[in-house]
Design a protein around this motif. Structure first.
Motif, PDB file in Angstrom:
ATOM      1  N   HIS A   1       0.846  -1.197   0.000  1.00 60.78           N
ATOM      2  CA  HIS A   1       0.000   0.000   0.000  1.00 60.78           C
ATOM      3  C   HIS A   1       0.878   1.241   0.000  1.00 60.78           C
ATOM      4  CE1 HIS A   1      -1.626  -3.325   2.493  1.00 60.78           C
ATOM      5  NE2 HIS A   1      -2.518  -3.282   1.532  1.00 60.78           N
ATOM      6  N   PRO A   2       1.523   1.549  -1.139  1.00 57.89           N
ATOM      7  CA  PRO A   2       2.430   2.700  -1.190  1.00 57.89           C
ATOM      8  C   PRO A   2       1.744   3.951  -0.655  1.00 57.89           C
ATOM      9  CG  PRO A   2       2.506   1.481  -3.235  1.00 57.89           C
ATOM     10  CD  PRO A   2       1.390   0.898  -2.418  1.00 57.89           C
ATOM     11  N   PRO A   3       2.468   4.829  -0.043  1.00 58.62           N
ATOM     12  CA  PRO A   3       3.917   4.954  -0.038  1.00 58.62           C
ATOM     13  C   PRO A   3       4.584   4.311   1.168  1.00 58.62           C
ATOM     14  CG  PRO A   3       2.989   6.955   0.832  1.00 58.62           C
ATOM     15  CD  PRO A   3       1.837   6.019   0.522  1.00 58.62           C
ATOM     16  N   GLY A   4       4.037   3.264   1.734  1.00 61.24           N
ATOM     17  CA  GLY A   4       4.614   2.628   2.917  1.00 61.24           C
ATOM     18  C   GLY A   4       6.003   2.085   2.671  1.00 61.24           C
ATOM     19  N   LEU A   5       7.020   2.757   3.179  1.00 59.75           N
ATOM     20  CA  LEU A   5       8.402   2.329   3.003  1.00 59.75           C
ATOM     21  C   LEU A   5       8.782   1.306   4.062  1.00 59.75           C
ATOM     22  CD1 LEU A   5      10.203   5.700   2.241  1.00 59.75           C
ATOM     23  CD2 LEU A   5       9.678   3.844   0.656  1.00 59.75           C
ATOM     24  N   VAL A   6       9.541   0.304   3.639  1.00 67.36           N
ATOM     25  CA  VAL A   6      10.036  -0.699   4.572  1.00 67.36           C
ATOM     26  C   VAL A   6      11.396  -0.233   5.057  1.00 67.36           C
ATOM     27  CG1 VAL A   6      10.719  -3.089   4.871  1.00 67.36           C
ATOM     28  CG2 VAL A   6       8.759  -2.531   3.435  1.00 67.36           C
ATOM     29  N   ASN A   7      11.487   0.005   6.364  1.00 68.01           N
ATOM     30  CA  ASN A   7      12.740   0.429   6.970  1.00 68.01           C
ATOM     31  C   ASN A   7      13.495  -0.817   7.420  1.00 68.01           C
ATOM     32  OD1 ASN A   7      12.126   3.183   6.743  1.00 68.01           O
ATOM     33  ND2 ASN A   7      10.859   3.051   8.565  1.00 68.01           N
ATOM     34  N   ILE A   8      14.717  -0.927   6.972  1.00 69.01           N
ATOM     35  CA  ILE A   8      15.540  -2.065   7.344  1.00 69.01           C
ATOM     36  C   ILE A   8      16.562  -1.559   8.348  1.00 69.01           C
ATOM     37  CG2 ILE A   8      17.022  -3.894   6.486  1.00 69.01           C
ATOM     38  CD1 ILE A   8      15.705  -3.467   3.735  1.00 69.01           C
ATOM     39  N   PRO A   9      16.355  -1.894   9.638  1.00 70.60           N
ATOM     40  CA  PRO A   9      17.307  -1.421  10.641  1.00 70.60           C
ATOM     41  C   PRO A   9      18.676  -2.076  10.458  1.00 70.60           C
ATOM     42  CG  PRO A   9      15.632  -2.829  11.637  1.00 70.60           C
ATOM     43  CD  PRO A   9      15.306  -2.695  10.189  1.00 70.60           C
ATOM     44  N   THR A  10      19.582  -1.802  11.349  1.00 68.38           N
ATOM     45  CA  THR A  10      20.931  -2.352  11.263  1.00 68.38           C
ATOM     46  C   THR A  10      20.878  -3.861  11.141  1.00 68.38           C
ATOM     47  OG1 THR A  10      21.703  -0.543  12.643  1.00 68.38           O
ATOM     48  CG2 THR A  10      23.163  -2.440  12.428  1.00 68.38           C
ATOM     49  N   PRO A  11      21.560  -4.421  10.144  1.00 67.71           N
ATOM     50  CA  PRO A  11      21.541  -5.872   9.971  1.00 67.71           C
ATOM     51  C   PRO A  11      22.197  -6.586  11.144  1.00 67.71           C
ATOM     52  CG  PRO A  11      23.111  -4.853   8.470  1.00 67.71           C
ATOM     53  CD  PRO A  11      22.378  -3.750   9.151  1.00 67.71           C
ATOM     54  N   VAL A  12      21.691  -7.780  11.442  1.00 71.29           N
ATOM     55  CA  VAL A  12      22.231  -8.569  12.539  1.00 71.29           C
ATOM     56  C   VAL A  12      23.669  -8.980  12.234  1.00 71.29           C
ATOM     57  CG1 VAL A  12      21.990 -10.734  13.802  1.00 71.29           C
ATOM     58  CG2 VAL A  12      19.976  -9.361  13.304  1.00 71.29           C
ATOM     59  N   GLN A  13      23.927  -9.394  10.994  1.00 67.36           N
ATOM     60  CA  GLN A  13      25.286  -9.792  10.625  1.00 67.36           C
ATOM     61  C   GLN A  13      25.840  -8.776   9.634  1.00 67.36           C
ATOM     62  OE1 GLN A  13      26.865 -11.155   7.681  1.00 67.36           O
ATOM     63  NE2 GLN A  13      25.096 -10.597   6.437  1.00 67.36           N
ATOM     64  N   GLN A  14      27.150  -8.555   9.690  1.00 63.96           N
ATOM     65  CA  GLN A  14      27.771  -7.580   8.798  1.00 63.96           C
ATOM     66  C   GLN A  14      29.005  -8.131   8.091  1.00 63.96           C
ATOM     67  OE1 GLN A  14      27.644  -3.621   9.591  1.00 63.96           O
ATOM     68  NE2 GLN A  14      25.732  -3.790  10.681  1.00 63.96           N
ATOM     69  N   ARG A  15      29.209  -9.456   8.173  1.00 61.67           N
ATOM     70  CA  ARG A  15      30.416 -10.049   7.595  1.00 61.67           C
ATOM     71  C   ARG A  15      30.227 -10.544   6.164  1.00 61.67           C
ATOM     72  NH1 ARG A  15      33.491 -13.839  11.617  1.00 61.67           N
ATOM     73  NH2 ARG A  15      35.274 -12.893  10.623  1.00 61.67           N
ATOM     74  N   VAL A  16      29.052 -11.097   5.848  1.00 61.89           N
ATOM     75  CA  VAL A  16      28.805 -11.633   4.507  1.00 61.89           C
ATOM     76  C   VAL A  16      28.099 -10.556   3.684  1.00 61.89           C
ATOM     77  CG1 VAL A  16      27.687 -13.459   3.180  1.00 61.89           C
ATOM     78  CG2 VAL A  16      28.647 -13.971   5.436  1.00 61.89           C
ATOM     79  N   LEU A  17      28.738 -10.171   2.576  1.00 60.27           N
ATOM     80  CA  LEU A  17      28.244  -9.064   1.773  1.00 60.27           C
ATOM     81  C   LEU A  17      27.891  -9.509   0.358  1.00 60.27           C
ATOM     82  CD1 LEU A  17      30.925  -6.381   2.714  1.00 60.27           C
ATOM     83  CD2 LEU A  17      28.754  -6.844   3.857  1.00 60.27           C
ATOM     84  N   VAL A  18      26.894  -8.846  -0.218  1.00 63.92           N
ATOM     85  CA  VAL A  18      26.529  -8.990  -1.615  1.00 63.92           C
ATOM     86  C   VAL A  18      26.386  -7.575  -2.147  1.00 63.92           C
ATOM     87  CG1 VAL A  18      24.734  -9.743  -3.209  1.00 63.92           C
ATOM     88  CG2 VAL A  18      25.328 -11.171  -1.271  1.00 63.92           C
ATOM     89  N   MET A  19      27.099  -7.259  -3.214  1.00 67.17           N
ATOM     90  CA  MET A  19      27.089  -5.909  -3.771  1.00 67.17           C
ATOM     91  C   MET A  19      27.436  -4.875  -2.687  1.00 67.17           C
ATOM     92  SD  MET A  19      26.261  -6.563  -6.967  1.00 67.17           S
ATOM     93  CE  MET A  19      25.776  -5.019  -7.670  1.00 67.17           C
ATOM     94  N   ALA A  20      28.396  -5.229  -1.841  1.00 67.20           N
ATOM     95  CA  ALA A  20      28.904  -4.377  -0.764  1.00 67.20           C
ATOM     96  C   ALA A  20      27.863  -4.094   0.326  1.00 67.20           C
ATOM     97  CB  ALA A  20      29.482  -3.078  -1.314  1.00 67.20           C
ATOM     98  N   GLN A  21      26.803  -4.901   0.401  1.00 71.04           N
ATOM     99  CA  GLN A  21      25.759  -4.743   1.418  1.00 71.04           C
ATOM    100  C   GLN A  21      25.589  -6.063   2.165  1.00 71.04           C
ATOM    101  OE1 GLN A  21      23.928  -1.950   2.102  1.00 71.04           O
ATOM    102  NE2 GLN A  21      25.087  -0.810   0.586  1.00 71.04           N
ATOM    103  N   PRO A  22      25.297  -6.019   3.473  1.00 72.32           N
ATOM    104  CA  PRO A  22      25.099  -7.256   4.230  1.00 72.32           C
ATOM    105  C   PRO A  22      23.904  -8.065   3.710  1.00 72.32           C
ATOM    106  CG  PRO A  22      25.384  -5.397   5.706  1.00 72.32           C
ATOM    107  CD  PRO A  22      25.240  -4.837   4.329  1.00 72.32           C
TER     108      PRO A  22
END
Length: 114
Positions: free
Chosen positions: A16-37
């Motif tokens: 139901h736009p414009p509802g943005l999904v906020n992604i808080p700090t990721p639990v893990q930060q070691r495995v990356l894809v395209m420089a993102q966890p």
């Protein structure tokens, strides 16, 4: 079901736009894809600004992820999968009633998982 690994650089809205999904700090930060966890089942996804208001169903407040990897684990937790082709609903459901799939608008398209 195979799918693309979901990462924290993705852009997603509730159904139901414009509802943005906020992604808080990721639990893990070691495995990356395209420089993102890479997102795992331990991560939470909150919705802000869902358009559902009034006397109808309650607005979306979060996302419950359904597409998880059965063979790809990050820190012992299943990685989250984005169904193909992107952008495509179906990997998750909003927590509104009735639940509706979120809309992934931008995601990585290189790394697959099962």
């Amino acid at each position: 079901m195979p799918g693309l690994l979901f990462h924290f650089g993705a852009t997603m809205t509730c159904a139901h736009p414009p509802g943005l999904v906020n992604i808080p700090t990721p639990v893990q930060q070691r495995v990356l894809v395209m420089a993102q966890p890479v997102a795992t089942t331990a991560d939470t996804f909150l919705v802000a600004g869902c358009a559902l208001t009034g006397t109808g169903p309650p607005p979306c407040t979060g996302i419950q992820w359904l597409g998880v990897a059965g063979r790809v684990f990050v820190g012992g937790l299943p990685a989250l999968l984005q169904p193909t082709p992107p952008p495509s609903p179906g990997a998750a459901l909003s927590t509104s009633a009735p639940p509706a799939p979120p809309i992934v608008q931008a995601a990585q398209i290189r790394v697959w998982g099962m």
